[in-house]
Scaffold this active site. Structure first.
Site, mmCIF file in Angstrom:
data_model
loop_
_atom_site.group_PDB
_atom_site.id
_atom_site.type_symbol
_atom_site.label_atom_id
_atom_site.label_comp_id
_atom_site.label_asym_id
_atom_site.label_seq_id
_atom_site.Cartn_x
_atom_site.Cartn_y
_atom_site.Cartn_z
ATOM 1 N N GLY A 12 -14.894 5.617 9.804
ATOM 2 C CA GLY A 12 -15.083 5.124 8.448
ATOM 3 C C GLY A 12 -13.939 5.405 7.490
ATOM 4 O O GLY A 12 -14.172 5.541 6.286
ATOM 5 N N SER A 13 -12.698 5.406 7.988
ATOM 6 C CA SER A 13 -11.598 5.671 7.047
ATOM 7 C C SER A 13 -11.443 4.526 6.047
ATOM 8 O O SER A 13 -11.135 4.763 4.875
ATOM 9 C CB SER A 13 -10.290 5.937 7.792
ATOM 10 O OG SER A 13 -9.798 4.776 8.416
ATOM 11 N N ASN A 14 -11.670 3.287 6.470
ATOM 12 C CA ASN A 14 -11.638 2.171 5.508
ATOM 13 C C ASN A 14 -12.782 2.276 4.513
ATOM 14 O O ASN A 14 -12.604 2.004 3.322
ATOM 15 C CB ASN A 14 -11.696 0.831 6.242
ATOM 16 C CG ASN A 14 -10.331 0.395 6.722
ATOM 17 O OD1 ASN A 14 -9.459 0.068 5.916
ATOM 18 N ND2 ASN A 14 -10.129 0.414 8.035
ATOM 19 N N MET A 90 -18.525 -2.708 14.585
ATOM 20 C CA MET A 90 -18.106 -3.234 15.885
ATOM 21 C C MET A 90 -19.209 -4.006 16.621
ATOM 22 O O MET A 90 -19.121 -4.200 17.831
ATOM 23 C CB MET A 90 -17.572 -2.094 16.763
ATOM 24 C CG MET A 90 -16.390 -1.338 16.148
ATOM 25 S SD MET A 90 -14.988 -2.384 15.632
ATOM 26 C CE MET A 90 -14.208 -2.642 17.218
ATOM 27 N N HIS A 109 -9.829 -6.882 9.606
ATOM 28 C CA HIS A 109 -9.499 -7.045 11.021
ATOM 29 C C HIS A 109 -8.050 -6.614 11.247
ATOM 30 O O HIS A 109 -7.168 -6.985 10.465
ATOM 31 C CB HIS A 109 -9.676 -8.511 11.435
ATOM 32 C CG HIS A 109 -9.381 -8.741 12.882
ATOM 33 N ND1 HIS A 109 -10.257 -8.368 13.882
ATOM 34 C CD2 HIS A 109 -8.300 -9.266 13.498
ATOM 35 C CE1 HIS A 109 -9.712 -8.659 15.051
ATOM 36 N NE2 HIS A 109 -8.526 -9.202 14.853
ATOM 37 N N THR A 141 -17.670 -15.652 8.317
ATOM 38 C CA THR A 141 -18.457 -16.849 8.635
ATOM 39 C C THR A 141 -19.087 -16.626 10.008
ATOM 40 O O THR A 141 -18.902 -15.562 10.617
ATOM 41 C CB THR A 141 -17.568 -18.106 8.671
ATOM 42 O OG1 THR A 141 -16.643 -17.964 9.758
ATOM 43 C CG2 THR A 141 -16.804 -18.290 7.374
ATOM 44 N N GLN A 173 -1.987 0.679 6.106
ATOM 45 C CA GLN A 173 -1.975 -0.511 5.240
ATOM 46 C C GLN A 173 -3.384 -1.028 4.965
ATOM 47 O O GLN A 173 -3.660 -1.539 3.871
ATOM 48 C CB GLN A 173 -1.124 -1.621 5.868
ATOM 49 C CG GLN A 173 0.350 -1.328 5.854
ATOM 50 C CD GLN A 173 0.847 -0.979 4.459
ATOM 51 O OE1 GLN A 173 0.615 -1.714 3.504
ATOM 52 N NE2 GLN A 173 1.497 0.172 4.330
HETATM 53 C C1 GAR Z 1 -9.974 -0.427 11.689
HETATM 54 O O1 GAR Z 1 -8.659 -0.496 12.206
HETATM 55 C C2 GAR Z 1 -10.554 -1.823 11.540
HETATM 56 O O2 GAR Z 1 -9.610 -2.783 11.127
HETATM 57 C C3 GAR Z 1 -11.006 -2.083 12.942
HETATM 58 O O3 GAR Z 1 -11.562 -0.863 13.392
HETATM 59 C C4 GAR Z 1 -10.928 0.217 12.714
HETATM 60 C C5 GAR Z 1 -11.981 1.075 12.051
HETATM 61 O O4 GAR Z 1 -11.434 2.258 11.512
HETATM 62 N N1 GAR Z 1 -11.956 -3.138 12.982
HETATM 63 C C6 GAR Z 1 -12.130 -3.950 14.029
HETATM 64 O O5 GAR Z 1 -11.500 -3.854 15.042
HETATM 65 C C7 GAR Z 1 -13.202 -5.002 13.828
HETATM 66 N N2 GAR Z 1 -13.363 -5.796 15.015
HETATM 67 P P1 GAR Z 1 -12.239 3.074 10.406
HETATM 68 O O6 GAR Z 1 -13.657 3.322 10.946
HETATM 69 O O7 GAR Z 1 -11.468 4.345 10.281
HETATM 70 O O8 GAR Z 1 -12.257 2.274 9.153
#
Ligand code: GAR
Length: 196
Positions: A12-14, A90, A109, A141, A173
């Site tokens: 969950g860093s995003n 995911m 993505h 979508t 980024q």
């Molecule tokens: C991120 O790099 C995101 O873009 C990717 O998973 C990672 C999650 O990191 N998402 C996908 O691949 C979606 N198919 P996070 O849990 O640290 O945010």
């Protein structure tokens, strides 16, 4: 304030970057962090910040997407989000689920879409010999990793890059791009953001 629900599957860093951005004069506030994995590390981090959390484990549904999504919808609809952000979520969502949030569900993505929808984006960019790579925030979508692009950030591919090194450069980024797009989206703006 606009109410934002964030769906995660892992660290969950995003999600944290989004939470940390929704302060002060930001037009949105978090209303829920929801995961398909009760053990997702991001849930405890969100709870520690005082954000409501919930989890619906997808595994007992054994591939019955409709039944899983019916359970996922319960806490999500209770939270009454104006905007739903997929942040490292995911599980593929059905068109029926997505249509409930049409025009107000975002995803990040890790590629420069339309290149490399799906998984293993970093190793695919390296295998193709791409000079640059990056990430995309788009409206969700019914088609996987499709939908109007709301922002992209580019990074260089460096000599000797491994998928892990490249992923780390892209992830940094992502943490800039997603908050920038969410803020504009919450303000009603749909013109794409370009970083890098
Ligand atoms: C991120 O790099 C995101 O873009 C990717 O998973 C990672 C999650 O990191 N998402 C996908 O691949 C979606 N198919 P996070 O849990 O640290 O945010």
């Amino acid at each position: 304030h606009k109410r934002v629900a964030i769906l995660i599957s892992g660290g969950g860093s995003n999600m944290l970057a989004l939470l940390d951005s929704m302060v002060g004069d930001h037009p949105a506030r978090p209303c829920l962090v929801l995961s398909n994995d009760p053990a997702a590390g991001g849930l405890a981090k969100a709870a520690a910040r005082g954000v409501p959390v919930a989890a619906v484990d997808h595994r007992p549904f054994k591939g019955d997407r409709a039944a899983f999504e019916a359970e996922l919808l319960k806490p999500l609809e209770e939270a009454q989000p104006d905007i739903v952000c997929l942040a490292g979520f995911m599980r593929v969502l059905t068109g029926e689920f997505v249509s409930r949030f049409q025009g107000r569900m975002l995803n990040i993505h890790p590629s420069l879409l339309p290149k490399y929808p799906g998984l293993h984006t970093h190793s695919r960019a390296l295998a193709a010999g791409d000079a640059e790579h990056g990430c995309t925030v788009h409206e969700v979508t019914a088609v996987l990793d499709d939908g109007p692009i709301l922002g992209q950030a580019r990074v260089p591919v460096k000599a000797g890059d491994t998928p892990e090194a490249l992923a780390a450069r892209v992830l940094e980024q992502e943490h800039h791009l997603y908050p920038a797009v969410l803020r504009r989206f919450a303000e009603g703006r749909r013109d794409p953001v370009h970083l890098g």
